[in-house]
Motif scaffolding. Structure first.
Motif, PDB file in Angstrom:
ATOM      1  N   ASP A  22       0.835  -1.194   0.000  1.00 51.46           N
ATOM      2  CA  ASP A  22       0.000   0.000   0.000  1.00 51.46           C
ATOM      3  C   ASP A  22       0.879   1.257   0.000  1.00 51.46           C
ATOM      4  O   ASP A  22       0.721   2.164  -0.832  1.00 51.46           O
ATOM      5  CB  ASP A  22      -0.894  -0.070   1.255  1.00 51.46           C
ATOM      6  CG  ASP A  22      -1.939   1.033   1.341  1.00 51.46           C
ATOM      7  OD1 ASP A  22      -2.096   1.804   0.378  1.00 51.46           O
ATOM      8  OD2 ASP A  22      -2.610   1.116   2.394  1.00 51.46           O
ATOM      9  N   GLU A  41      -0.456   5.977  -7.542  1.00 50.80           N
ATOM     10  CA  GLU A  41      -1.812   5.465  -7.793  1.00 50.80           C
ATOM     11  C   GLU A  41      -2.439   6.246  -8.951  1.00 50.80           C
ATOM     12  O   GLU A  41      -2.409   7.475  -8.975  1.00 50.80           O
ATOM     13  CB  GLU A  41      -2.665   5.609  -6.529  1.00 50.80           C
ATOM     14  CG  GLU A  41      -4.034   4.958  -6.661  1.00 50.80           C
ATOM     15  CD  GLU A  41      -4.854   5.029  -5.369  1.00 50.80           C
ATOM     16  OE1 GLU A  41      -4.484   5.792  -4.454  1.00 50.80           O
ATOM     17  OE2 GLU A  41      -5.861   4.306  -5.294  1.00 50.80           O
ATOM     18  N   ASP A  53      -6.526   0.804   2.268  1.00 52.40           N
ATOM     19  CA  ASP A  53      -6.256  -0.639   2.203  1.00 52.40           C
ATOM     20  C   ASP A  53      -5.804  -1.164   3.566  1.00 52.40           C
ATOM     21  O   ASP A  53      -6.352  -2.133   4.105  1.00 52.40           O
ATOM     22  CB  ASP A  53      -5.158  -0.945   1.165  1.00 52.40           C
ATOM     23  CG  ASP A  53      -5.458  -0.359  -0.210  1.00 52.40           C
ATOM     24  OD1 ASP A  53      -5.790   0.832  -0.290  1.00 52.40           O
ATOM     25  OD2 ASP A  53      -5.365  -1.106  -1.197  1.00 52.40           O
ATOM     26  N   GLY A 113      -7.750   8.277   1.324  1.00 46.50           N
ATOM     27  CA  GLY A 113      -8.022   7.842  -0.047  1.00 46.50           C
ATOM     28  C   GLY A 113      -8.966   6.671  -0.195  1.00 46.50           C
ATOM     29  O   GLY A 113      -8.640   5.682  -0.841  1.00 46.50           O
ATOM     30  N   THR A 160      -3.304  -0.781  -4.248  1.00 43.53           N
ATOM     31  CA  THR A 160      -4.086  -1.978  -3.938  1.00 43.53           C
ATOM     32  C   THR A 160      -3.496  -3.229  -4.595  1.00 43.53           C
ATOM     33  O   THR A 160      -3.465  -4.294  -3.976  1.00 43.53           O
ATOM     34  CB  THR A 160      -5.549  -1.740  -4.356  1.00 43.53           C
ATOM     35  OG1 THR A 160      -5.988  -0.546  -3.708  1.00 43.53           O
ATOM     36  CG2 THR A 160      -6.433  -2.889  -3.943  1.00 43.53           C
TER      37      THR A 160
HETATM   38 MG    MG Z   1      -5.933   2.751  -1.098  1.00 41.64          MG
END
Ligand code: MG
Ligand code: RVK
Ligand code: MG
Length: 328
Positions: free
Chosen positions: A16, A23, A53, A89, A265
C-alpha cells in the motif's frame, strides 16, 4: 509460522505504502518518468504512509480478535466507521456507505444501494489478509468468512468472490513450502478451491497461467488481466505479480507497482500473498524503516499479526462459521 502471519499483514501495509504515490499512473508513465518504484517515495501524508487498504485491514483484524475469530458484520460496520478518515483515499463506495450507515440504514441494505447491484470494487479483497491467515487450514470456513466480511461493503458477487480468492491465495501461500514452490501448482490448487459460481475468476486464473512467461510485456498483462479497482480486474493481477516473482518479496511488489493503475491496492494484495510465503523478515530494511508508526502504525500491525497467530494456535482454527453463507 508467526512470522508468516505477520508477513501477510505487514505485506499489505508495505505494498500500500509503496504503490500509493503513483496510484492512477499508467504503467508507461511510471516506466517513462521513474523507471521503476523501488523506494518509498514522498507522499501527501509522508513517505511510508498507508491508505484505506491498510486501515481497513487493521479494522478487520481488530474485529476478528474482539470476536474470537468470527466475522461479525455489525461489529465491522462500527469499526469501519471508527477508522474512516477521508484523507486516506477511500473508494467512492465507502464514502457513500459511511453516510448511509450514519443515517441508520442496515448494512445489507446500504451495500445494495451502491452502484448497480452493489460494489464489485477490490476493497473487500485488499483488506482480507487477516481472514486468510486465521482460516488457512480450512478452505470452506475461509471462503465463508472472506465472503461474509466482504458483504458488509460489497454486495456484488464479483466483489465477494474476489475477496474470497485473495484470502485463498494468502492461505495457500502461508501453507506453501518455499523450497518446493511451483507457480503452476499454486494456480491449479487455487482454481480447484474456487466454487463453480466463480467462473469469471477461474477464467482469469487460467489466463494468468497462460501468461506466466510474458510478464515483461506490461501492456499485454494490463490488457488481459487488468489494473483498475474492479476486483475481477485486479485480484488475478495481484496473484499474477506474486507468481511471476514468487522468489522475492521485493521484486513481486516492485513488479505489481510497475503495472500502474490501482497501484497501492495491487501491491497491497501482492504483498499480503508474498508476505505469507516469505514472512515478515523478507521486507527490505529500508522499506521497513520508512513505514508509518504511531497509533495504528507499523508496530501495532506487527502486534495484530502476532495476536491473530496466538488466536489460531490456541483455538485451533478450522471450525465452520455458524452464520456463514456460500450462496454465491
Ligand atoms: Mg488505497
Ligand atoms: C481510491 C460500476 C463499479 C461497480 C459497479 C467501480 C481505494 C467504481 C483503494 C468504484 C482501492 C470502484 C479502492 C471501486 C477500493 C465498483 N458498477 N462500477 N457495480 N462496483 N465499481 O468505490 O473500497 O482507492 O468505479 O466500492 O471497493 O485504494 O469507484 O470502493 O483502490 O470500482 O479504492 O469500488 O475500492 P468502491 P472499494
Ligand atoms: Mg487503491
Amino acid at each position: 509460522m508467526e512470522e508468516r502471519f505477520v508477513g501477510a499483514l505487514i505485506g499489505t501495509f508495505v505494498g500500500d505504502a509503496l504503490g500509493m504515490p503513483v496510484e492512477g499512473w499508467s504503467w508507461s508513465r511510471i516506466a517513462r518518468e521513474l523507471g521503476e518504484v523501488r523506494e518509498m517515495l514522498p507522499a501527501r501524508l509522508g513517505r511510508g504512509t498507508y491508505t484505506d487498504d491498510t486501515l481497513l485491514m487493521i479494522a478487520l483484524a481488530e474485529s476478528l480478535l474482539a470476536n474470537d475469530g468470527r466475522v461479525v458484520p455489525e461489529d465491522l460496520v462500527q469499526r469501519f466507521r471508527q477508522v474512516y478518515d477521508p484523507r486516506r483515499g477511500f473508494g467512492a463506495g465507502m464514502h457513500r456507505l459511511i453516510r448511509l450507515w450514519e443515517q441508520g440504514v442496515p448494512w445489507e441494505q446500504a451495500a445494495r444501494q451502491l452502484f448497480d447491484g452493489g460494489s464489485y470494487g477490490n476493497g473487500a479483497a485488499m483488506r482480507v489478509a487477516p481472514v486468510g491467515v486465521l482460516y488457512h487450514r480450512d478452505v470452506r470456513a475461509l471462503y465463508d468468512a472472506a465472503v461474509l466480511q466482504a458483504r458488509v461493503t460489497h454486495a456484488h458477487p464479483l466483489g465477494q468472490q474476489g475477496a474470497a480468492l485473495q484470502a485463498l491465495a494468502v492461505a495457500q501461500a502461508l501453507r506453501a513450502d518455499v523450497n518446493t514452490f511451483s507457480p503452476d501448482e499454486f494456480l491449479e490448487d487455487l482454481e480447484a478451491s474456487l466454487p463453480a459460481s466463480a467462473e469469471t475468476y477461474r477464467r482469469a486464473l487460467m489466463q494468468a497461467g497462460d501468461l506466466l512467461d510474458r510478464w515483461e510485456d506490461r501492456a499485454l498483462i494490463v490488457r488481459r488481466l487488468g489494473n483498475r479497482s474492479a476486483a475481477h480486474r485486479s485480484v488475478p493481477t495481484a496473484i499474477y505479480a506474486f507468481l511471476t516473482h514468487w522468489h522475492s518479496f521485493e521484486e513481486a511488489l516492485v513488479y505489481a507497482v510497475s503495472l500502474g493503475g490501482d497501484t497501492d491496492t495491487l501491491a497491497a494484495m501482492t504483498g499480503a500473498i508474498s508476505g505469507a510465503l516469505h514472512g515478515v523478515q523478507a521486507v527490505p530494511s529500508r522499506w521497513w524503516d520508512a513505514l508509518e508508526r504511531g497509533p495504528r502504525g507499523r508496530d501495532e500491525v506487527v502486534t495484530l499479526g502476532k495476536r491473530i497467530y496466538e488466536l489460531w494456535r490456541t483455538r485451533g482454527f478450522g471450525n465452520r462459521q455458524e452464520n456463514a453463507s456460500t450462496s454465491l
